[in-house]
Design a protein around this motif. Sequence first.
Motif, PDB file in Angstrom:
ATOM      1  N   MET A 129       0.882  -1.037  -0.149  1.00 48.82           N
ATOM      2  CA  MET A 129       0.059  -0.075   0.143  1.00 48.82           C
ATOM      3  C   MET A 129       0.892   1.308  -0.064  1.00 48.82           C
ATOM      4  SD  MET A 129      -2.578   1.240   2.852  1.00 48.82           S
ATOM      5  CE  MET A 129      -3.945   0.163   2.535  1.00 48.82           C
ATOM      6  N   THR A 130       0.499   2.175  -0.845  1.00 49.98           N
ATOM      7  CA  THR A 130       1.310   3.598  -0.770  1.00 49.98           C
ATOM      8  C   THR A 130       0.842   4.416   0.126  1.00 49.98           C
ATOM      9  OG1 THR A 130      -0.242   4.708  -2.371  1.00 49.98           O
ATOM     10  CG2 THR A 130       1.504   3.378  -3.466  1.00 49.98           C
ATOM     11  N   GLN A 131       1.677   5.391   0.607  1.00 55.22           N
ATOM     12  CA  GLN A 131       1.385   6.493   1.402  1.00 55.22           C
ATOM     13  C   GLN A 131      -0.021   7.194   1.133  1.00 55.22           C
ATOM     14  OE1 GLN A 131       5.047   8.496   1.419  1.00 55.22           O
ATOM     15  NE2 GLN A 131       5.919   7.561   3.209  1.00 55.22           N
ATOM     16  N   GLN A 132      -0.116   7.319  -0.102  1.00 57.52           N
ATOM     17  CA  GLN A 132      -1.393   8.052  -0.652  1.00 57.52           C
ATOM     18  C   GLN A 132      -2.485   7.277  -0.532  1.00 57.52           C
ATOM     19  OE1 GLN A 132      -1.757  11.533  -1.992  1.00 57.52           O
ATOM     20  NE2 GLN A 132      -3.740  10.733  -1.474  1.00 57.52           N
ATOM     21  N   GLU A 133      -2.450   6.137  -0.778  1.00 57.71           N
ATOM     22  CA  GLU A 133      -3.562   4.879  -0.785  1.00 57.71           C
ATOM     23  C   GLU A 133      -4.085   5.066   0.704  1.00 57.71           C
ATOM     24  OE1 GLU A 133      -2.698   1.768  -4.241  1.00 57.71           O
ATOM     25  OE2 GLU A 133      -1.764   1.611  -2.353  1.00 57.71           O
TER      26      GLU A 133
ATOM     27  N   SER B 176      -5.643   8.363   1.619  1.00 58.56           N
ATOM     28  CA  SER B 176      -7.039   8.526   1.331  1.00 58.56           C
ATOM     29  C   SER B 176      -8.154   7.777   2.223  1.00 58.56           C
ATOM     30  CB  SER B 176      -7.047   8.175  -0.265  1.00 58.56           C
ATOM     31  OG  SER B 176      -6.340   8.973  -1.053  1.00 58.56           O
ATOM     32  N   ALA B 177      -7.479   6.396   2.441  1.00 56.18           N
ATOM     33  CA  ALA B 177      -8.489   5.685   3.034  1.00 56.18           C
ATOM     34  C   ALA B 177      -8.840   6.129   4.516  1.00 56.18           C
ATOM     35  CB  ALA B 177      -7.738   4.096   3.206  1.00 56.18           C
ATOM     36  N   ILE B 178      -7.763   6.974   4.942  1.00 57.34           N
ATOM     37  CA  ILE B 178      -8.159   7.330   6.770  1.00 57.34           C
ATOM     38  C   ILE B 178      -8.545   8.890   6.715  1.00 57.34           C
ATOM     39  CG2 ILE B 178      -6.648   5.495   7.628  1.00 57.34           C
ATOM     40  CD1 ILE B 178      -4.508   7.674   7.909  1.00 57.34           C
ATOM     41  N   GLY B 179      -8.561   9.450   5.449  1.00 55.01           N
ATOM     42  CA  GLY B 179      -8.878  10.909   5.309  1.00 55.01           C
ATOM     43  C   GLY B 179      -8.032  11.986   5.738  1.00 55.01           C
ATOM     44  N   VAL B 180      -6.845  11.731   5.591  1.00 51.75           N
ATOM     45  CA  VAL B 180      -5.686  12.558   5.812  1.00 51.75           C
ATOM     46  C   VAL B 180      -5.015  12.677   4.636  1.00 51.75           C
ATOM     47  CG1 VAL B 180      -5.700  12.173   8.301  1.00 51.75           C
ATOM     48  CG2 VAL B 180      -3.752  11.161   6.789  1.00 51.75           C
ATOM     49  N   SER B 181      -3.821  13.702   4.636  1.00 50.60           N
ATOM     50  CA  SER B 181      -2.836  14.093   3.507  1.00 50.60           C
ATOM     51  C   SER B 181      -1.790  12.879   3.464  1.00 50.60           C
ATOM     52  CB  SER B 181      -2.517  15.383   3.561  1.00 50.60           C
ATOM     53  OG  SER B 181      -1.565  15.495   4.713  1.00 50.60           O
TER      54      SER B 181
ATOM     55  N   PHE C  28      -6.735   4.531  15.117  1.00 46.31           N
ATOM     56  CA  PHE C  28      -7.738   3.593  14.934  1.00 46.31           C
ATOM     57  C   PHE C  28      -8.019   3.265  13.617  1.00 46.31           C
ATOM     58  CE2 PHE C  28      -8.895   3.805  19.618  1.00 46.31           C
ATOM     59  CZ  PHE C  28      -9.210   2.444  20.168  1.00 46.31           C
ATOM     60  N   LYS C  29      -8.299   4.377  13.011  1.00 48.72           N
ATOM     61  CA  LYS C  29      -8.432   4.190  11.410  1.00 48.72           C
ATOM     62  C   LYS C  29      -7.462   3.645  10.802  1.00 48.72           C
ATOM     63  CE  LYS C  29     -11.543   8.238  10.785  1.00 48.72           C
ATOM     64  NZ  LYS C  29     -11.721   9.527  10.121  1.00 48.72           N
ATOM     65  N   ILE C  30      -6.229   4.211  11.092  1.00 54.65           N
ATOM     66  CA  ILE C  30      -5.252   3.054  10.418  1.00 54.65           C
ATOM     67  C   ILE C  30      -4.948   1.527  10.635  1.00 54.65           C
ATOM     68  CG2 ILE C  30      -2.517   2.858  10.694  1.00 54.65           C
ATOM     69  CD1 ILE C  30      -2.449   5.997  10.941  1.00 54.65           C
ATOM     70  N   ALA C  31      -5.404   1.455  12.018  1.00 55.75           N
ATOM     71  CA  ALA C  31      -5.242   0.037  12.372  1.00 55.75           C
ATOM     72  C   ALA C  31      -6.621  -0.922  11.650  1.00 55.75           C
ATOM     73  CB  ALA C  31      -5.564  -0.209  14.048  1.00 55.75           C
ATOM     74  N   ASP C  32      -7.619  -0.118  11.555  1.00 54.33           N
ATOM     75  CA  ASP C  32      -8.644  -0.613  10.765  1.00 54.33           C
ATOM     76  C   ASP C  32      -8.583  -1.025   9.299  1.00 54.33           C
ATOM     77  OD1 ASP C  32     -11.590  -1.559  10.932  1.00 54.33           O
ATOM     78  OD2 ASP C  32     -11.964   0.165   9.570  1.00 54.33           O
ATOM     79  N   VAL C  33      -7.937  -0.003   8.544  1.00 57.88           N
ATOM     80  CA  VAL C  33      -7.492  -0.185   7.013  1.00 57.88           C
ATOM     81  C   VAL C  33      -6.415  -1.253   7.075  1.00 57.88           C
ATOM     82  CG1 VAL C  33      -6.258   0.913   5.331  1.00 57.88           C
ATOM     83  CG2 VAL C  33      -8.152   2.215   6.471  1.00 57.88           C
ATOM     84  N   LEU C  34      -5.478  -1.467   7.997  1.00 53.77           N
ATOM     85  CA  LEU C  34      -4.392  -2.447   7.845  1.00 53.77           C
ATOM     86  C   LEU C  34      -4.695  -3.654   8.729  1.00 53.77           C
ATOM     87  CD1 LEU C  34      -1.259  -0.022   8.555  1.00 53.77           C
ATOM     88  CD2 LEU C  34      -2.043  -0.866   6.182  1.00 53.77           C
ATOM     89  N   ASP C  35      -5.940  -3.808   9.257  1.00 57.85           N
ATOM     90  CA  ASP C  35      -6.615  -4.853   9.714  1.00 57.85           C
ATOM     91  C   ASP C  35      -5.564  -5.523  10.757  1.00 57.85           C
ATOM     92  OD1 ASP C  35      -8.601  -6.670  10.355  1.00 57.85           O
ATOM     93  OD2 ASP C  35      -7.530  -8.285   8.645  1.00 57.85           O
ATOM     94  N   VAL C  36      -4.942  -4.508  11.558  1.00 61.17           N
ATOM     95  CA  VAL C  36      -4.210  -4.987  12.771  1.00 61.17           C
ATOM     96  C   VAL C  36      -4.647  -4.228  14.076  1.00 61.17           C
ATOM     97  CG1 VAL C  36      -2.068  -5.462  11.438  1.00 61.17           C
ATOM     98  CG2 VAL C  36      -2.561  -3.002  12.068  1.00 61.17           C
ATOM     99  N   THR C  37      -4.068  -4.441  15.228  1.00 53.80           N
ATOM    100  CA  THR C  37      -4.290  -3.597  16.300  1.00 53.80           C
ATOM    101  C   THR C  37      -3.439  -2.192  16.457  1.00 53.80           C
ATOM    102  OG1 THR C  37      -2.850  -4.668  18.040  1.00 53.80           O
ATOM    103  CG2 THR C  37      -4.959  -5.845  17.660  1.00 53.80           C
ATOM    104  N   ILE C  38      -3.925  -1.388  17.216  1.00 50.81           N
ATOM    105  CA  ILE C  38      -2.979  -0.028  17.407  1.00 50.81           C
ATOM    106  C   ILE C  38      -1.605  -0.434  18.044  1.00 50.81           C
ATOM    107  CG2 ILE C  38      -2.809   1.997  18.653  1.00 50.81           C
ATOM    108  CD1 ILE C  38      -5.825   2.505  18.373  1.00 50.81           C
TER     109      ILE C  38
END
Length: 68
Positions: free
Chosen positions: A19-23, A26-31, A51-61
Amino acid sequence: MAKVITNTLKKLRFFNNEMTQQELASAIGVSRQTVVAIEKGKYSPSLEVAFKIADVLDVTIVDIFQYR
């Protein structure tokens, strides 16, 4: 010695279909620049963004962020 927050975000992005930084941004709503700053340890995300990052990556914080 002062504790700092470290992260494994770059590695986890790579293991998530390269996954790119941009992807991720975009998935978590930040630049993309915010993702770069988080990865470099120059910025600690809000709890909501973490929490959004963890959700997108399907891992825990805890899989992403460490307080050492």
